[in-house]
Design a protein around this motif. Structure first.
Motif, mmCIF file in Angstrom:
data_model
loop_
_atom_site.group_PDB
_atom_site.id
_atom_site.type_symbol
_atom_site.label_atom_id
_atom_site.label_comp_id
_atom_site.label_asym_id
_atom_site.label_seq_id
_atom_site.Cartn_x
_atom_site.Cartn_y
_atom_site.Cartn_z
ATOM 1 N N ARG A 17 0.886 -1.150 -0.015
ATOM 2 C CA ARG A 17 0.042 0.090 0.004
ATOM 3 C C ARG A 17 0.837 1.117 -0.025
ATOM 4 N NH1 ARG A 17 0.036 -2.147 5.045
ATOM 5 N NH2 ARG A 17 0.411 -0.847 6.933
ATOM 6 N N ARG A 18 0.184 2.291 -0.722
ATOM 7 C CA ARG A 18 1.030 3.635 -0.663
ATOM 8 C C ARG A 18 0.848 4.318 0.495
ATOM 9 N NH1 ARG A 18 3.415 5.978 -5.253
ATOM 10 N NH2 ARG A 18 3.012 4.443 -7.136
ATOM 11 N N GLY A 19 1.675 4.661 1.324
ATOM 12 C CA GLY A 19 1.301 5.279 2.604
ATOM 13 C C GLY A 19 1.892 6.762 2.428
ATOM 14 N N THR A 20 1.711 7.578 3.511
ATOM 15 C CA THR A 20 1.717 8.776 3.654
ATOM 16 C C THR A 20 3.160 9.266 4.373
ATOM 17 O OG1 THR A 20 0.451 9.226 5.642
ATOM 18 C CG2 THR A 20 -0.739 9.379 3.518
ATOM 19 N N PHE A 21 3.934 8.455 4.268
ATOM 20 C CA PHE A 21 5.160 8.682 5.029
ATOM 21 C C PHE A 21 6.090 9.739 4.329
ATOM 22 C CE2 PHE A 21 4.300 3.969 5.053
ATOM 23 C CZ PHE A 21 3.861 4.023 6.667
ATOM 24 N N ARG A 22 6.825 10.614 4.865
ATOM 25 C CA ARG A 22 7.684 11.492 4.178
ATOM 26 C C ARG A 22 9.094 10.968 4.638
ATOM 27 N NH1 ARG A 22 5.859 16.497 2.847
ATOM 28 N NH2 ARG A 22 3.469 16.953 3.165
ATOM 29 N N VAL A 23 9.736 10.487 3.360
ATOM 30 C CA VAL A 23 11.102 9.731 3.768
ATOM 31 C C VAL A 23 12.129 10.701 3.223
ATOM 32 C CG1 VAL A 23 12.134 7.520 3.408
ATOM 33 C CG2 VAL A 23 9.718 7.486 3.606
ATOM 34 N N ALA A 24 13.173 10.651 3.745
ATOM 35 C CA ALA A 24 14.401 11.121 3.253
ATOM 36 C C ALA A 24 15.643 10.202 3.192
ATOM 37 C CB ALA A 24 14.915 12.399 3.809
ATOM 38 N N ALA A 25 16.111 9.705 1.888
ATOM 39 C CA ALA A 25 16.941 8.659 1.878
ATOM 40 C C ALA A 25 18.402 9.164 1.566
ATOM 41 C CB ALA A 25 16.633 7.766 0.651
ATOM 42 N N MET A 26 19.294 8.736 2.280
ATOM 43 C CA MET A 26 20.668 9.076 2.391
ATOM 44 C C MET A 26 21.678 8.218 1.694
ATOM 45 S SD MET A 26 20.448 11.974 4.383
ATOM 46 C CE MET A 26 18.582 12.184 4.373
ATOM 47 N N GLY A 27 22.525 8.571 0.592
ATOM 48 C CA GLY A 27 23.478 7.740 0.199
ATOM 49 C C GLY A 27 23.911 8.174 -1.127
ATOM 50 N N GLY A 28 24.090 7.169 -1.899
ATOM 51 C CA GLY A 28 24.756 7.448 -3.156
ATOM 52 C C GLY A 28 24.691 5.979 -4.042
ATOM 53 N N GLY A 29 24.878 6.214 -5.290
ATOM 54 C CA GLY A 29 25.390 4.934 -6.190
ATOM 55 C C GLY A 29 24.158 4.088 -6.262
ATOM 56 N N HIS A 30 24.687 2.499 -6.617
ATOM 57 C CA HIS A 30 23.674 1.640 -6.650
ATOM 58 C C HIS A 30 22.827 1.485 -5.347
ATOM 59 C CE1 HIS A 30 25.074 0.421 -10.631
ATOM 60 N NE2 HIS A 30 26.397 0.480 -10.063
ATOM 61 N N GLY A 31 23.625 1.656 -4.171
ATOM 62 C CA GLY A 31 22.689 1.238 -2.901
ATOM 63 C C GLY A 31 21.509 2.183 -2.903
ATOM 64 N N LEU A 32 22.000 3.572 -2.980
ATOM 65 C CA LEU A 32 20.733 4.545 -2.938
ATOM 66 C C LEU A 32 19.513 4.221 -3.971
ATOM 67 C CD1 LEU A 32 19.350 6.863 -1.721
ATOM 68 C CD2 LEU A 32 20.817 8.300 -3.180
ATOM 69 N N SER A 33 20.023 3.558 -5.199
ATOM 70 C CA SER A 33 19.133 3.442 -6.353
ATOM 71 C C SER A 33 18.215 2.213 -5.769
ATOM 72 C CB SER A 33 20.055 3.010 -7.506
ATOM 73 O OG SER A 33 20.690 4.079 -7.877
ATOM 74 N N MET A 50 34.991 20.747 -15.306
ATOM 75 C CA MET A 50 34.028 21.726 -15.575
ATOM 76 C C MET A 50 33.810 22.539 -13.977
ATOM 77 S SD MET A 50 31.194 20.274 -18.105
ATOM 78 C CE MET A 50 30.692 21.942 -18.530
ATOM 79 N N ASP A 51 34.507 22.022 -13.043
ATOM 80 C CA ASP A 51 34.434 22.383 -11.516
ATOM 81 C C ASP A 51 32.777 22.633 -11.132
ATOM 82 O OD1 ASP A 51 35.136 23.400 -8.997
ATOM 83 O OD2 ASP A 51 34.917 25.580 -9.870
ATOM 84 N N VAL A 52 32.203 21.455 -11.331
ATOM 85 C CA VAL A 52 30.761 21.199 -10.794
ATOM 86 C C VAL A 52 30.596 20.108 -10.131
ATOM 87 C CG1 VAL A 52 29.825 22.307 -12.949
ATOM 88 C CG2 VAL A 52 30.183 19.809 -13.077
ATOM 89 N N LEU A 53 29.530 19.657 -9.600
ATOM 90 C CA LEU A 53 29.273 18.751 -8.622
ATOM 91 C C LEU A 53 29.335 17.422 -9.590
ATOM 92 C CD1 LEU A 53 26.032 19.546 -6.792
ATOM 93 C CD2 LEU A 53 28.296 19.901 -5.754
ATOM 94 N N PRO A 54 29.848 16.358 -9.112
ATOM 95 C CA PRO A 54 29.971 15.300 -9.698
ATOM 96 C C PRO A 54 28.517 14.778 -9.954
ATOM 97 C CG PRO A 54 30.701 14.599 -7.522
ATOM 98 C CD PRO A 54 30.316 16.158 -7.542
ATOM 99 N N PRO A 55 28.231 14.410 -11.161
ATOM 100 C CA PRO A 55 26.538 14.197 -11.478
ATOM 101 C C PRO A 55 26.121 12.619 -11.340
ATOM 102 C CG PRO A 55 27.843 14.367 -13.413
ATOM 103 C CD PRO A 55 28.784 14.648 -12.482
ATOM 104 N N GLY A 56 27.175 11.787 -11.428
ATOM 105 C CA GLY A 56 26.535 10.340 -11.565
ATOM 106 C C GLY A 56 25.712 9.827 -10.490
ATOM 107 N N ASP A 57 26.177 9.908 -9.239
ATOM 108 C CA ASP A 57 25.095 9.459 -8.056
ATOM 109 C C ASP A 57 23.735 9.987 -8.249
ATOM 110 O OD1 ASP A 57 27.168 7.796 -7.358
ATOM 111 O OD2 ASP A 57 27.663 8.748 -5.557
ATOM 112 N N LEU A 58 23.892 11.597 -8.501
ATOM 113 C CA LEU A 58 22.648 12.321 -8.944
ATOM 114 C C LEU A 58 21.877 11.661 -10.017
ATOM 115 C CD1 LEU A 58 24.249 15.733 -8.354
ATOM 116 C CD2 LEU A 58 22.578 14.511 -6.793
ATOM 117 N N ARG A 59 22.540 11.175 -11.059
ATOM 118 C CA ARG A 59 21.799 10.426 -12.110
ATOM 119 C C ARG A 59 21.153 9.395 -11.828
ATOM 120 N NH1 ARG A 59 26.016 8.467 -14.223
ATOM 121 N NH2 ARG A 59 25.560 6.429 -14.125
ATOM 122 N N MET A 60 21.928 8.513 -11.231
ATOM 123 C CA MET A 60 21.314 7.222 -10.570
ATOM 124 C C MET A 60 19.963 7.172 -9.851
ATOM 125 S SD MET A 60 24.857 5.082 -10.363
ATOM 126 C CE MET A 60 23.945 3.474 -10.035
ATOM 127 N N ALA A 61 20.273 8.130 -8.837
ATOM 128 C CA ALA A 61 19.018 8.340 -7.964
ATOM 129 C C ALA A 61 17.925 8.977 -8.909
ATOM 130 C CB ALA A 61 19.518 9.397 -7.074
#
Length: 342
Positions: free
Chosen positions: A25-41, A75-86
Protein backbone atom coordinates in the motif's frame (compact mmCIF):
# COMPACT_ATOMS: atom_id res chain seq x y z
CA UNK A 1 24.38 32.97 -19.51
CA UNK A 2 21.37 31.53 -21.27
CA UNK A 3 18.42 30.93 -18.98
CA UNK A 4 15.73 28.29 -19.16
CA UNK A 5 12.09 29.43 -19.24
CA UNK A 6 10.69 30.76 -16.00
CA UNK A 7 7.54 29.56 -14.28
CA UNK A 8 6.50 26.17 -12.94
CA UNK A 9 8.60 23.18 -13.86
CA UNK A 10 6.64 21.27 -16.53
CA UNK A 11 5.42 17.72 -16.09
CA UNK A 12 5.81 15.12 -18.84
CA UNK A 13 2.77 13.92 -20.75
CA UNK A 14 0.88 10.96 -19.35
CA UNK A 15 2.65 7.81 -20.49
CA UNK A 16 0.67 4.78 -21.54
CA UNK A 17 1.42 1.20 -20.71
CA UNK A 18 1.74 1.27 -16.91
CA UNK A 19 1.30 -2.29 -15.69
CA UNK A 20 -1.22 -2.97 -12.96
CA UNK A 21 1.18 -4.71 -10.59
CA UNK A 22 0.28 -5.72 -7.09
CA UNK A 23 2.33 -3.57 -4.69
CA UNK A 24 2.43 -2.72 -1.00
CA UNK A 25 0.00 0.00 0.00
CA UNK A 26 1.09 3.57 -0.62
CA UNK A 27 1.58 5.25 2.71
CA UNK A 28 1.73 8.91 3.61
CA UNK A 29 5.25 8.62 5.00
CA UNK A 30 7.65 11.48 4.35
CA UNK A 31 11.02 9.82 3.76
CA UNK A 32 14.54 11.18 3.21
CA UNK A 33 16.96 8.58 1.84
CA UNK A 34 20.70 9.17 2.33
CA UNK A 35 23.40 7.63 0.16
CA UNK A 36 24.73 7.31 -3.36
CA UNK A 37 25.39 4.91 -6.19
CA UNK A 38 23.71 1.54 -6.62
CA UNK A 39 22.78 1.23 -2.95
CA UNK A 40 20.72 4.41 -2.89
CA UNK A 41 19.15 3.43 -6.22
CA UNK A 42 17.93 0.18 -4.65
CA UNK A 43 16.41 2.06 -1.73
CA UNK A 44 14.71 4.62 -3.96
CA UNK A 45 13.28 1.98 -6.28
CA UNK A 46 11.63 0.43 -3.22
CA UNK A 47 10.54 3.65 -1.51
CA UNK A 48 9.03 4.93 -4.78
CA UNK A 49 6.43 2.19 -4.39
CA UNK A 50 5.23 3.27 -0.94
CA UNK A 51 6.24 6.93 -0.51
CA UNK A 52 6.52 8.38 -4.00
CA UNK A 53 4.76 11.66 -3.27
CA UNK A 54 6.87 12.48 -0.21
CA UNK A 55 10.29 11.08 -1.07
CA UNK A 56 13.62 12.94 -1.09
CA UNK A 57 17.00 11.52 -2.05
CA UNK A 58 19.95 13.29 -0.43
CA UNK A 59 22.97 12.27 -2.49
CA UNK A 60 26.69 12.31 -1.75
CA UNK A 61 28.80 14.62 -3.95
CA UNK A 62 32.34 13.37 -3.28
CA UNK A 63 32.73 11.04 -6.28
CA UNK A 64 35.98 11.72 -8.17
CA UNK A 65 36.19 8.77 -10.55
CA UNK A 66 34.89 7.76 -13.96
CA UNK A 67 32.67 10.04 -16.01
CA UNK A 68 31.75 12.08 -12.93
CA UNK A 69 35.38 12.62 -12.02
CA UNK A 70 36.26 13.79 -15.53
CA UNK A 71 33.32 16.20 -15.65
CA UNK A 72 34.07 17.47 -12.18
CA UNK A 73 37.72 18.08 -13.04
CA UNK A 74 37.03 19.75 -16.40
CA UNK A 75 34.06 21.92 -15.41
CA UNK A 76 34.33 22.48 -11.63
CA UNK A 77 30.81 21.21 -10.94
CA UNK A 78 29.28 18.64 -8.64
CA UNK A 79 29.92 15.06 -9.76
CA UNK A 80 26.63 14.18 -11.48
CA UNK A 81 26.81 10.38 -11.56
CA UNK A 82 25.19 9.46 -8.24
CA UNK A 83 22.56 12.18 -8.77
CA UNK A 84 21.80 10.68 -12.21
CA UNK A 85 21.38 7.22 -10.73
CA UNK A 86 19.00 8.53 -8.07
CA UNK A 87 16.86 10.29 -10.68
CA UNK A 88 16.79 7.13 -12.79
CA UNK A 89 15.64 5.05 -9.83
CA UNK A 90 12.69 7.40 -9.34
CA UNK A 91 11.40 6.98 -12.89
CA UNK A 92 7.93 5.46 -13.15
CA UNK A 93 7.43 1.99 -14.55
CA UNK A 94 5.75 3.38 -17.69
CA UNK A 95 6.86 3.70 -21.30
CA UNK A 96 7.95 7.27 -20.54
CA UNK A 97 9.80 6.37 -17.36
CA UNK A 98 11.50 3.25 -18.70
CA UNK A 99 12.64 5.05 -21.87
CA UNK A 100 14.11 8.00 -20.01
CA UNK A 101 15.76 5.71 -17.48
CA UNK A 102 17.55 3.98 -20.36
CA UNK A 103 18.51 7.33 -21.91
CA UNK A 104 19.95 8.62 -18.63
CA UNK A 105 22.02 5.48 -18.12
CA UNK A 106 23.24 5.22 -21.74
CA UNK A 107 27.03 5.45 -22.07
CA UNK A 108 28.75 6.56 -25.24
CA UNK A 109 31.29 4.36 -26.99
CA UNK A 110 33.31 5.28 -30.06
CA UNK A 111 33.62 3.02 -33.06
CA UNK A 112 36.44 0.48 -33.18
CA UNK A 113 39.89 2.01 -33.33
CA UNK A 114 38.79 5.45 -32.09
CA UNK A 115 39.28 6.88 -28.60
CA UNK A 116 36.65 9.60 -28.36
CA UNK A 117 36.16 12.38 -25.84
CA UNK A 118 32.66 11.08 -25.06
CA UNK A 119 33.79 7.52 -24.33
CA UNK A 120 32.17 6.17 -21.14
CA UNK A 121 30.29 9.39 -20.42
CA UNK A 122 26.71 8.75 -19.36
CA UNK A 123 24.10 10.71 -21.27
CA UNK A 124 22.38 11.64 -18.01
CA UNK A 125 25.55 13.22 -16.65
CA UNK A 126 25.74 15.52 -19.67
CA UNK A 127 22.04 16.41 -19.44
CA UNK A 128 22.30 17.30 -15.76
CA UNK A 129 25.39 19.46 -16.26
CA UNK A 130 23.70 21.21 -19.20
CA UNK A 131 20.79 22.16 -16.95
CA UNK A 132 23.19 23.37 -14.27
CA UNK A 133 24.90 25.65 -16.76
CA UNK A 134 21.59 27.00 -18.05
CA UNK A 135 19.99 27.55 -14.65
CA UNK A 136 23.03 28.37 -12.55
CA UNK A 137 21.91 26.25 -9.60
CA UNK A 138 22.28 22.50 -8.98
CA UNK A 139 18.96 22.12 -7.17
CA UNK A 140 17.00 23.90 -9.91
CA UNK A 141 18.74 21.80 -12.54
CA UNK A 142 17.85 18.56 -10.77
CA UNK A 143 14.22 19.66 -10.47
CA UNK A 144 14.01 20.23 -14.20
CA UNK A 145 15.70 16.91 -14.90
CA UNK A 146 13.24 15.19 -12.56
CA UNK A 147 10.31 16.82 -14.35
CA UNK A 148 11.56 15.65 -17.73
CA UNK A 149 11.94 12.09 -16.47
CA UNK A 150 8.65 12.06 -14.60
CA UNK A 151 10.59 11.19 -11.45
CA UNK A 152 8.51 10.53 -8.34
CA UNK A 153 10.07 12.43 -5.48
CA UNK A 154 13.00 14.83 -5.56
CA UNK A 155 16.77 14.46 -5.73
CA UNK A 156 19.06 16.85 -3.84
CA UNK A 157 22.84 17.06 -3.43
CA UNK A 158 24.05 16.88 0.16
CA UNK A 159 25.96 20.10 -0.57
CA UNK A 160 26.09 22.59 -3.43
CA UNK A 161 29.88 22.41 -3.09
CA UNK A 162 31.89 19.51 -4.54
CA UNK A 163 33.46 17.53 -1.69
CA UNK A 164 36.40 15.18 -1.34
CA UNK A 165 37.18 12.38 1.08
CA UNK A 166 40.22 10.98 2.81
CA UNK A 167 40.75 8.21 5.31
CA UNK A 168 43.27 6.43 7.50
CA UNK A 169 44.10 2.78 6.82
CA UNK A 170 45.67 0.59 9.48
CA UNK A 171 47.66 -2.51 8.60
CA UNK A 172 50.14 -4.49 10.68
CA UNK A 173 50.58 -1.67 13.20
CA UNK A 174 51.18 1.00 10.57
CA UNK A 175 48.89 3.73 9.29
CA UNK A 176 48.51 5.24 5.84
CA UNK A 177 46.34 8.12 4.66
CA UNK A 178 44.35 7.51 1.51
CA UNK A 179 43.06 10.41 -0.57
CA UNK A 180 39.99 10.47 -2.85
CA UNK A 181 36.75 8.54 -2.83
CA UNK A 182 37.96 6.20 -5.55
CA UNK A 183 40.94 5.12 -3.46
CA UNK A 184 38.86 4.79 -0.30
CA UNK A 185 36.52 2.44 -2.14
CA UNK A 186 39.48 0.07 -2.59
CA UNK A 187 41.10 0.66 0.81
CA UNK A 188 39.89 -2.61 2.27
CA UNK A 189 42.55 -4.36 0.19
CA UNK A 190 45.22 -2.47 2.12
CA UNK A 191 43.87 -2.81 5.65
CA UNK A 192 41.12 -1.49 7.92
CA UNK A 193 39.73 2.02 7.51
CA UNK A 194 39.69 3.62 10.96
CA UNK A 195 38.98 7.26 10.22
CA UNK A 196 37.21 8.92 7.31
CA UNK A 197 37.00 12.66 6.74
CA UNK A 198 35.07 14.94 4.42
CA UNK A 199 36.67 18.05 2.88
CA UNK A 200 36.28 20.96 3.17
CA UNK A 201 35.22 20.35 6.75
CA UNK A 202 33.34 23.67 6.85
CA UNK A 203 31.27 23.00 3.70
CA UNK A 204 27.61 23.97 3.98
CA UNK A 205 24.89 21.41 3.55
CA UNK A 206 22.25 21.98 0.90
CA UNK A 207 19.54 23.96 2.69
CA UNK A 208 16.77 22.07 0.90
CA UNK A 209 18.26 18.78 2.09
CA UNK A 210 18.33 20.00 5.69
CA UNK A 211 14.67 21.02 5.40
CA UNK A 212 13.73 17.63 3.94
CA UNK A 213 15.38 15.89 6.90
CA UNK A 214 13.60 18.13 9.39
CA UNK A 215 10.20 17.46 7.77
CA UNK A 216 10.59 13.70 7.34
CA UNK A 217 8.88 10.91 9.22
CA UNK A 218 11.70 8.50 8.40
CA UNK A 219 15.35 8.84 7.40
CA UNK A 220 16.91 5.86 5.63
CA UNK A 221 20.63 5.04 5.44
CA UNK A 222 22.02 2.35 3.15
CA UNK A 223 22.55 -0.01 1.60
CA UNK A 224 25.68 0.90 -0.34
CA UNK A 225 29.41 1.49 -0.04
CA UNK A 226 29.58 1.94 3.71
CA UNK A 227 32.37 4.51 4.00
CA UNK A 228 31.91 6.42 0.75
CA UNK A 229 28.12 6.42 0.27
CA UNK A 230 26.43 5.78 3.63
CA UNK A 231 28.82 7.55 5.99
CA UNK A 232 29.41 10.95 4.27
CA UNK A 233 26.03 12.37 5.35
CA UNK A 234 27.05 11.89 8.97
CA UNK A 235 30.37 13.69 8.38
CA UNK A 236 28.90 16.96 7.09
CA UNK A 237 28.22 19.10 10.17
CA UNK A 238 24.92 20.69 9.08
CA UNK A 239 23.46 17.38 7.91
CA UNK A 240 24.65 15.55 11.02
CA UNK A 241 23.02 18.16 13.26
CA UNK A 242 19.78 17.93 11.29
CA UNK A 243 19.81 14.12 11.52
CA UNK A 244 20.47 14.27 15.26
CA UNK A 245 17.84 16.95 15.85
CA UNK A 246 14.96 15.79 13.68
CA UNK A 247 11.89 14.12 15.15
CA UNK A 248 12.02 11.62 12.27
CA UNK A 249 12.74 7.98 12.98
CA UNK A 250 15.88 6.47 11.45
CA UNK A 251 16.31 3.21 9.59
CA UNK A 252 19.48 1.46 8.38
CA UNK A 253 19.36 -1.05 5.51
CA UNK A 254 22.25 -3.49 5.66
CA UNK A 255 24.24 -4.63 2.65
CA UNK A 256 23.66 -8.12 1.34
CA UNK A 257 27.36 -8.86 1.56
CA UNK A 258 30.25 -7.41 3.54
CA UNK A 259 32.83 -8.72 1.14
CA UNK A 260 33.83 -5.74 -1.00
CA UNK A 261 37.06 -3.85 -1.50
CA UNK A 262 35.99 -1.11 0.92
CA UNK A 263 34.85 -3.11 3.95
CA UNK A 264 36.66 -6.44 3.60
CA UNK A 265 36.79 -8.21 6.94
CA UNK A 266 34.02 -6.19 8.62
CA UNK A 267 31.25 -8.13 10.33
CA UNK A 268 27.63 -6.90 10.28
CA UNK A 269 28.13 -5.59 13.83
CA UNK A 270 31.27 -3.74 12.69
CA UNK A 271 29.20 -1.93 10.04
CA UNK A 272 26.93 -0.48 12.71
CA UNK A 273 29.86 0.40 14.95
CA UNK A 274 31.42 2.40 12.09
CA UNK A 275 28.39 4.70 12.19
CA UNK A 276 28.76 5.20 15.94
CA UNK A 277 32.49 5.87 15.69
CA UNK A 278 32.01 8.65 13.16
CA UNK A 279 28.76 10.07 14.56
CA UNK A 280 28.74 9.64 18.36
CA UNK A 281 25.28 9.94 19.83
CA UNK A 282 23.54 8.76 16.66
CA UNK A 283 20.28 6.98 17.41
CA UNK A 284 18.72 4.44 15.06
CA UNK A 285 15.20 3.03 15.40
CA UNK A 286 15.25 0.10 12.99
CA UNK A 287 17.74 -2.05 11.09
CA UNK A 288 16.62 -4.09 8.07
CA UNK A 289 18.75 -7.11 7.18
CA UNK A 290 18.30 -10.10 4.94
CA UNK A 291 18.58 -13.19 7.16
CA UNK A 292 21.06 -14.78 4.75
CA UNK A 293 23.44 -11.83 5.11
CA UNK A 294 23.88 -12.27 8.88
CA UNK A 295 25.11 -15.74 9.78
CA UNK A 296 23.64 -17.33 12.92
CA UNK A 297 26.90 -17.03 14.93
CA UNK A 298 27.05 -13.30 14.08
CA UNK A 299 23.52 -12.48 15.12
CA UNK A 300 23.99 -11.93 18.87
CA UNK A 301 26.78 -9.38 18.32
CA UNK A 302 24.86 -7.77 15.45
CA UNK A 303 21.66 -7.43 17.46
CA UNK A 304 23.62 -6.12 20.43
CA UNK A 305 25.27 -3.47 18.22
CA UNK A 306 21.84 -2.47 16.92
CA UNK A 307 20.43 -2.28 20.44
CA UNK A 308 23.32 -0.02 21.47
CA UNK A 309 22.03 2.39 18.81
CA UNK A 310 18.49 2.05 20.12
CA UNK A 311 17.40 -0.10 17.18
CA UNK A 312 15.46 -3.30 16.72
CA UNK A 313 16.62 -5.65 13.95
CA UNK A 314 14.01 -6.68 11.37
CA UNK A 315 14.95 -9.66 9.24
CA UNK A 316 13.30 -9.63 5.81
CA UNK A 317 14.05 -11.60 2.66
CA UNK A 318 15.03 -8.74 0.35
CA UNK A 319 17.39 -10.40 -2.15
CA UNK A 320 16.51 -10.85 -5.80
CA UNK A 321 16.12 -14.49 -6.69
CA UNK A 322 17.88 -14.07 -10.03
CA UNK A 323 20.70 -11.89 -8.69
CA UNK A 324 21.60 -12.64 -5.09
CA UNK A 325 23.82 -9.57 -4.73
CA UNK A 326 21.01 -7.10 -5.49
CA UNK A 327 18.06 -5.93 -3.39
CA UNK A 328 14.66 -6.71 -4.88
CA UNK A 329 12.64 -3.43 -5.01
CA UNK A 330 9.27 -5.02 -4.21
CA UNK A 331 10.61 -7.14 -1.36
CA UNK A 332 12.46 -4.15 0.09
CA UNK A 333 9.29 -2.03 -0.27
CA UNK A 334 7.38 -4.64 1.73
CA UNK A 335 10.10 -4.54 4.40
CA UNK A 336 9.94 -0.74 4.58
CA UNK A 337 6.15 -0.83 4.76
CA UNK A 338 6.29 -3.29 7.65
CA UNK A 339 8.89 -1.30 9.59
CA UNK A 340 7.37 2.13 8.97
CA UNK A 341 3.89 0.98 9.97
CA UNK A 342 4.87 -0.35 13.40
Amino acid sequence: MTHAPTGPVPRPPEAAGSPANMTPRRGTFRVAAMGGGHGLSATLAALRIIAAEHLTAVVTVADDGGSSGRIRHDMDVLPPGDLRMALTALCDDTDWGRTWAQVMQHRFSSRDGVVGSLDDHAMGNLLIVSLWELLGDPVDGLRWAGALLGARGQVLPMSRQPLTMSGQVRRDGTTEWVESQVELARAGRLGRLTEVQLHPAEAEACAEAVSAIELSDWIVFGPGSWYTSVLPHLLLADLREAIHGTEARRCVVMNLSGEDEETAGLTPADHLEVLVQHAPGLRIDAVIADPSSVEEPERPAFEQAAAALGAAVHYHHVRREEDREVHDPLRLAIAFDDVFSR
